[in-house]
Design a protein around this motif. Structure first.
Motif, mmCIF file in Angstrom:
data_model
loop_
_atom_site.group_PDB
_atom_site.id
_atom_site.type_symbol
_atom_site.label_atom_id
_atom_site.label_comp_id
_atom_site.label_asym_id
_atom_site.label_seq_id
_atom_site.Cartn_x
_atom_site.Cartn_y
_atom_site.Cartn_z
ATOM 1 N N VAL A 1 -18.396 105.091 28.367
ATOM 2 C CA VAL A 1 -18.856 104.423 27.736
ATOM 3 C C VAL A 1 -19.865 103.400 28.615
ATOM 4 C CG1 VAL A 1 -18.410 101.385 27.864
ATOM 5 C CG2 VAL A 1 -16.030 103.599 27.242
ATOM 6 N N GLU A 2 -21.105 103.446 27.566
ATOM 7 C CA GLU A 2 -22.869 102.875 27.984
ATOM 8 C C GLU A 2 -22.729 101.579 27.834
ATOM 9 O OE1 GLU A 2 -24.188 106.865 24.896
ATOM 10 O OE2 GLU A 2 -23.431 105.027 24.424
ATOM 11 N N SER A 3 -23.411 100.449 28.551
ATOM 12 C CA SER A 3 -23.844 99.161 28.304
ATOM 13 C C SER A 3 -25.541 99.106 28.548
ATOM 14 C CB SER A 3 -22.979 98.586 29.066
ATOM 15 O OG SER A 3 -23.459 99.107 30.460
ATOM 16 N N GLY A 4 -25.560 98.324 28.320
ATOM 17 C CA GLY A 4 -27.449 97.769 28.963
ATOM 18 C C GLY A 4 -28.348 98.079 26.986
ATOM 19 N N GLY A 5 -28.908 98.351 27.459
ATOM 20 C CA GLY A 5 -30.015 98.645 26.196
ATOM 21 C C GLY A 5 -30.787 97.191 25.448
ATOM 22 N N GLY A 6 -31.077 97.403 24.587
ATOM 23 C CA GLY A 6 -32.377 96.222 23.661
ATOM 24 C C GLY A 6 -33.203 96.084 23.415
ATOM 25 N N LEU A 7 -34.217 94.735 23.354
ATOM 26 C CA LEU A 7 -35.165 94.828 22.913
ATOM 27 C C LEU A 7 -36.114 93.982 24.019
ATOM 28 C CD1 LEU A 7 -37.376 94.771 20.859
ATOM 29 C CD2 LEU A 7 -37.182 92.323 20.019
ATOM 30 N N VAL A 8 -37.154 94.680 24.720
ATOM 31 C CA VAL A 8 -37.853 93.810 25.553
ATOM 32 C C VAL A 8 -39.045 94.364 25.435
ATOM 33 C CG1 VAL A 8 -38.011 96.644 26.304
ATOM 34 C CG2 VAL A 8 -38.253 94.923 27.837
ATOM 35 N N GLN A 9 -40.074 94.632 25.492
ATOM 36 C CA GLN A 9 -42.136 94.115 25.745
ATOM 37 C C GLN A 9 -41.990 95.064 26.517
ATOM 38 O OE1 GLN A 9 -43.390 90.181 26.510
ATOM 39 N NE2 GLN A 9 -43.477 89.829 24.356
ATOM 40 N N ALA A 10 -43.442 95.598 26.074
ATOM 41 C CA ALA A 10 -43.834 96.909 27.004
ATOM 42 C C ALA A 10 -44.715 95.947 28.016
ATOM 43 C CB ALA A 10 -44.941 97.048 26.163
ATOM 44 N N GLY A 11 -43.941 97.110 29.077
ATOM 45 C CA GLY A 11 -44.424 97.209 30.512
ATOM 46 C C GLY A 11 -42.467 96.073 31.614
ATOM 47 N N GLY A 12 -41.964 95.589 30.731
ATOM 48 C CA GLY A 12 -40.617 95.115 30.861
ATOM 49 C C GLY A 12 -39.271 96.596 31.129
ATOM 50 N N SER A 13 -38.593 95.008 31.470
ATOM 51 C CA SER A 13 -37.407 96.807 32.195
ATOM 52 C C SER A 13 -36.071 96.410 31.732
ATOM 53 C CB SER A 13 -36.906 96.051 33.783
ATOM 54 O OG SER A 13 -38.646 96.201 34.720
ATOM 55 N N LEU A 14 -34.678 97.182 31.899
ATOM 56 C CA LEU A 14 -33.963 97.817 30.631
ATOM 57 C C LEU A 14 -33.240 98.107 32.090
ATOM 58 C CD1 LEU A 14 -34.580 98.131 27.531
ATOM 59 C CD2 LEU A 14 -32.963 95.681 29.097
ATOM 60 N N THR A 15 -32.067 97.866 32.162
ATOM 61 C CA THR A 15 -31.136 98.902 32.993
ATOM 62 C C THR A 15 -30.541 99.097 32.269
ATOM 63 O OG1 THR A 15 -31.063 97.291 35.087
ATOM 64 C CG2 THR A 15 -30.014 98.991 35.089
ATOM 65 N N LEU A 16 -29.810 100.504 32.174
ATOM 66 C CA LEU A 16 -28.071 101.576 31.316
ATOM 67 C C LEU A 16 -27.770 101.602 32.369
ATOM 68 C CD1 LEU A 16 -30.713 103.850 28.609
ATOM 69 C CD2 LEU A 16 -29.578 101.044 28.230
ATOM 70 N N SER A 17 -25.665 101.337 32.102
ATOM 71 C CA SER A 17 -24.548 102.213 32.592
ATOM 72 C C SER A 17 -24.771 102.520 31.953
ATOM 73 C CB SER A 17 -24.477 100.779 33.458
ATOM 74 O OG SER A 17 -24.981 100.056 33.860
ATOM 75 N N CYS A 18 -23.229 104.246 32.121
ATOM 76 C CA CYS A 18 -22.431 104.284 31.475
ATOM 77 C C CYS A 18 -21.673 104.852 32.498
ATOM 78 C CB CYS A 18 -22.775 105.915 31.075
ATOM 79 S SG CYS A 18 -21.693 107.196 30.298
ATOM 80 N N VAL A 19 -20.645 104.502 31.864
ATOM 81 C CA VAL A 19 -18.974 105.186 33.003
ATOM 82 C C VAL A 19 -18.301 105.831 32.208
ATOM 83 C CG1 VAL A 19 -17.008 103.931 33.566
ATOM 84 C CG2 VAL A 19 -18.503 102.584 33.805
ATOM 85 N N ALA A 20 -18.354 106.792 33.924
ATOM 86 C CA ALA A 20 -17.006 107.933 32.418
ATOM 87 C C ALA A 20 -15.417 108.008 32.899
ATOM 88 C CB ALA A 20 -17.452 109.760 33.109
ATOM 89 N N SER A 21 -14.817 107.839 32.792
ATOM 90 C CA SER A 21 -13.334 108.219 32.794
ATOM 91 C C SER A 21 -12.826 109.601 32.747
ATOM 92 C CB SER A 21 -12.604 106.875 32.127
ATOM 93 O OG SER A 21 -12.696 106.471 31.093
ATOM 94 N N GLY A 22 -11.485 110.034 32.329
ATOM 95 C CA GLY A 22 -10.543 111.098 31.962
ATOM 96 C C GLY A 22 -10.700 111.296 33.051
ATOM 97 N N SER A 23 -10.513 112.973 32.467
ATOM 98 C CA SER A 23 -10.903 114.298 34.163
ATOM 99 C C SER A 23 -12.092 113.917 34.395
ATOM 100 C CB SER A 23 -10.489 115.299 32.111
ATOM 101 O OG SER A 23 -9.501 115.230 32.073
ATOM 102 N N VAL A 24 -12.712 113.562 35.081
ATOM 103 C CA VAL A 24 -13.945 113.541 35.375
ATOM 104 C C VAL A 24 -14.145 114.271 36.493
ATOM 105 C CG1 VAL A 24 -14.377 110.874 35.218
ATOM 106 C CG2 VAL A 24 -12.917 111.310 37.385
ATOM 107 N N PHE A 25 -12.548 115.246 36.684
ATOM 108 C CA PHE A 25 -12.920 115.915 37.842
ATOM 109 C C PHE A 25 -14.173 117.539 37.225
ATOM 110 C CE2 PHE A 25 -9.620 118.747 36.097
ATOM 111 C CZ PHE A 25 -9.269 117.342 35.691
#
Length: 116
Positions: A5-29
């Motif tokens: 499951v991903e989150s984050g992203g979007g529109l940003v001006q050049a020079g700016g910052s964004l954070t993307l996160s991803c959570v894995a579940s299930g057979s994570v081993f």
């Protein structure tokens, strides 16, 4: 099976910052590697940053600007991509991937648009 499951992203001006996160579940081993790829319009999907038990690998063009961090417990793994000093060429759909020795599982993707 692993769910991403991903989150984050979007529109940003050049020079700016964004954070993307991803959570894995299930057979994570079963996961030995996890990270982010991206696909720009008309281009092939490319590795942006991936972490495994030994190292973190970055695309040359993002070194010094992007940082991948990871966390895990018994039932989930998380990777977070901090993207700084964004450029228009960073625009694309960013996909979270996870797997054993290759990327076996993929998220749906999240769009990052950097305006110049």
């Amino acid at each position: 099976q692993v769910q991403l499951v991903e989150s984050g992203g979007g529109l940003v001006q050049a020079g700016g910052s964004l954070t993307l996160s991803c959570v894995a579940s299930g057979s994570v081993f079963t996961i030995n590697a996890m990270g982010w790829y991206r696909q720009a319009p008309g281009k092939q999907r490319e590795l942006v940053a991936v972490v495994n038990r030994y190292t973190t690998e970055y695309l040359d063009s993002v070194k010094g600007r992007f940082e991948l961090s990871s966390d895990s417990d018994s039932d989930r793994k998380t990777v977070t991509l901090q993207m700084n000093s964004l450029k228009s060429e960073d625009t694309g759909v960013y996909y979270c991937g996870a797997g054993g020795y290759g990327m076996d599982y993929w998220g749906k993707g999240t769009l990052v648009t950097v305006s110049s």
